[in-house]
Design an enzyme around this catalytic site. Structure first.
Site, short mmCIF file in Angstrom:
data_model
loop_
_atom_site.label_atom_id
_atom_site.label_comp_id
_atom_site.label_asym_id
_atom_site.label_seq_id
_atom_site.Cartn_x
_atom_site.Cartn_y
_atom_site.Cartn_z
N ARG A 171 -24.52 18.47 28.08
CA ARG A 171 -23.15 18.15 27.65
C ARG A 171 -22.56 19.22 26.74
O ARG A 171 -21.80 18.93 25.81
CB ARG A 171 -23.10 16.80 26.91
CG ARG A 171 -23.35 15.60 27.73
CD ARG A 171 -22.38 15.43 28.89
NE ARG A 171 -22.88 14.38 29.74
CZ ARG A 171 -23.81 14.58 30.68
NH1 ARG A 171 -24.26 15.80 30.93
NH2 ARG A 171 -24.27 13.58 31.39
N SER B 292 -18.85 7.60 27.61
CA SER B 292 -19.85 7.52 26.53
C SER B 292 -19.30 8.16 25.26
O SER B 292 -18.86 9.32 25.30
CB SER B 292 -21.12 8.25 26.94
OG SER B 292 -21.67 7.64 28.08
N GLU C 73 -19.63 12.53 21.63
CA GLU C 73 -19.34 13.34 22.82
C GLU C 73 -17.89 13.85 22.88
O GLU C 73 -17.66 15.01 23.15
CB GLU C 73 -19.65 12.54 24.09
CG GLU C 73 -19.46 13.38 25.33
CD GLU C 73 -19.70 12.63 26.63
OE1 GLU C 73 -20.83 12.17 26.85
OE2 GLU C 73 -18.75 12.49 27.42
#
Ligand SMILES: Cc1cc2nc3c(=O)[nH]c(=O)nc-3n(C[C@H](O)[C@H](O)[C@H](O)COP(=O)(O)OP(=O)(O)OC[C@H]3O[C@@H](n4cnc5c(N)ncnc54)[C@H](O)[C@@H]3O)c2cc1C
Length: 346
Positions: free
Chosen positions: A164, A242, A341
């Site tokens: 990520r 998320s 995130e």
């Protein structure tokens, strides 16, 4: 290119939260990028990039400077033997691109179906789902370097992709991704299925290669069950997906019952470290699906997935209060700090 003032940003985000942009430019022609990035007042903060708005948190007070909304379009497919180079403009819809590629019998991004947002944002955080990451198929990325003021093409290997993350995310003020080229495979079969729950849904063994449309349908089914497929009729999808990433921690610091997956264990790469499940940590810190707290009115944890924080009729400050409550609960229970995130604008 027209610049507008006091444009509300909430409708441009999947959270439907946040205030207005003092200046707003919708960019449809990449050639206008240089002027779009230059605010009217040279003293104002650097322009912020917004694309699909599915991984960004806008403050209640809005953005004092300029927001550049990337809305460039264009897709070119070049066949090279069994491989196909697909080049798409940053503002193209990612999910539409996946659908178009699957319809043409191109494999490589089928498990990334249903991820909202733009093509240009996929390298930014190296989007991933159901056992695959976009970095695996990125051949090159065309960027505008805001520091040098020039356009550069970076090979996939030069993008420093990680879980990520990428060099673009590590240095968010520097690069504007204008175009991405993916190398896909011409075949009707999906790439080998890696993710056990996906294999289970497909009724195949991990490593099998079902037809592309079957994999797409199975992923979308799983995403819908988890509130991860945008749907105005599903209030659990008013989120950024998320909110927390799975932490990488020293295996010794993890409770025995916590799930764990090996990470890079090359010599010197931090042996003994494992990736664990942020959802497991949150649930076992006492925060169930659907959780609410009076300290964070109008927002809650998704009823389908502990990692998603949902806006019902709240504010950005309530959302951040809920996130802080969850982070503190996990720290108290396990001594682990969760990383966020989405990009949180201040
Ligand atoms: C329901 C739901 C499910 C999701 N599921 C997943 C998932 O399975 N896997 C996953 O990885 N993510 C998932 N996400 C997160 C999100 O969809 C991705 O991160 C997506 O790539 C964000 O794209 P965007 O265009 O909406 O970016 P935005 O939210 O507009 O921007 C996000 C960040 O990227 C920067 N940015 C955007 N475009 C560019 C560009 N062209 N150049 C440079 N910087 C840029 C912005 O400045 C900002 O910092 C999900 C989100 C939602 C709402």
């Amino acid at each position: 290119m027209r610049c507008a003032n006091a444009v509300p940003l909430a409708p441009l985000t999947t959270l439907h939260l946040g205030g207005a942009a003092a200046e707003y430019v919708r960019l449809t022609d990449a050639d206008d990028l240089g002027s779009a990035l230059a605010p009217a007042d040279p003293e104002s903060p650097p322009a912020i990039l917004l694309a699909g708005g599915s991984n960004i948190v806008v403050p209640d007070a809005g953005v004092a400077g300029r927001v550049v909304h990337l809305a460039t379009t264009g897709v070119v497919m070049r066949h090279e033997g069994e491989s196909v180079a697909v080049t798409a403009a940053a503002g193209e819809s990612w999910d539409d691109l996946v659908t178009a590629c699957v319809a043409q019998g191109l494999a490589g991004i089928e498990t990334l179906t249903g991820i909202p947002g733009s093509v240009g944002a996929t390298p930014y955080q190296n989007v991933g789902a159901y056992g695959r990451e976009v970095a695996e198929v990125i051949a090159r990325v065309r960027v505008h370097d805001r520091v040098a003021g020039t356009a550069v093409t970076l090979a996939g290997d030069d993008c420093d992709f990680g879980y990520r993350t990428s060099r673009f995310r590590r240095d968010p003020g520097r690069f504007v991704i204008t175009e991405v080229t993916f190398h896909l495979h011409r075949t009707d079969q999906a790439l080998p299925v890696r993710y056990p729950a996906l294999a289970g849904t497909l009724g195949c063994a991990p490593g099998a290669r079902p037809p592309l449309p079957e994999v797409v349908a199975a992923v979308r089914h799983l995403r819908r069950e988890r509130g991860m497929l945008l749907d105005p009729a599903d209030p659990d999808t008013r989120s950024v997906g998320s909110f927390f990433v799975n932490p990488v921690v020293a295996a010794a610091n993890l409770p025995a019952a916590a799930p764990r997956w090996p990470v890079d264990d090359r010599p010197g790469a931090g042996g003994g470290r494992v990736k664990t499940s942020a959802a497991w940590l949150i649930e076992n810190a006492g925060i169930p699906r659907g959780f609410t707290t009076p300290a964070a009115p109008g927002v809650r944890v998704s009823t389908k997935h502990t990692l998603a924080l949902v806006n019902v009729d709240g504010t950005t400050s309530a959302l951040l209060a809920l996130a802080a409550f969850i982070t503190a609960s996990v720290r108290t229970a396990f001594g682990i700090d969760l990383d966020v995130e989405p990009r949180i604008l201040t």
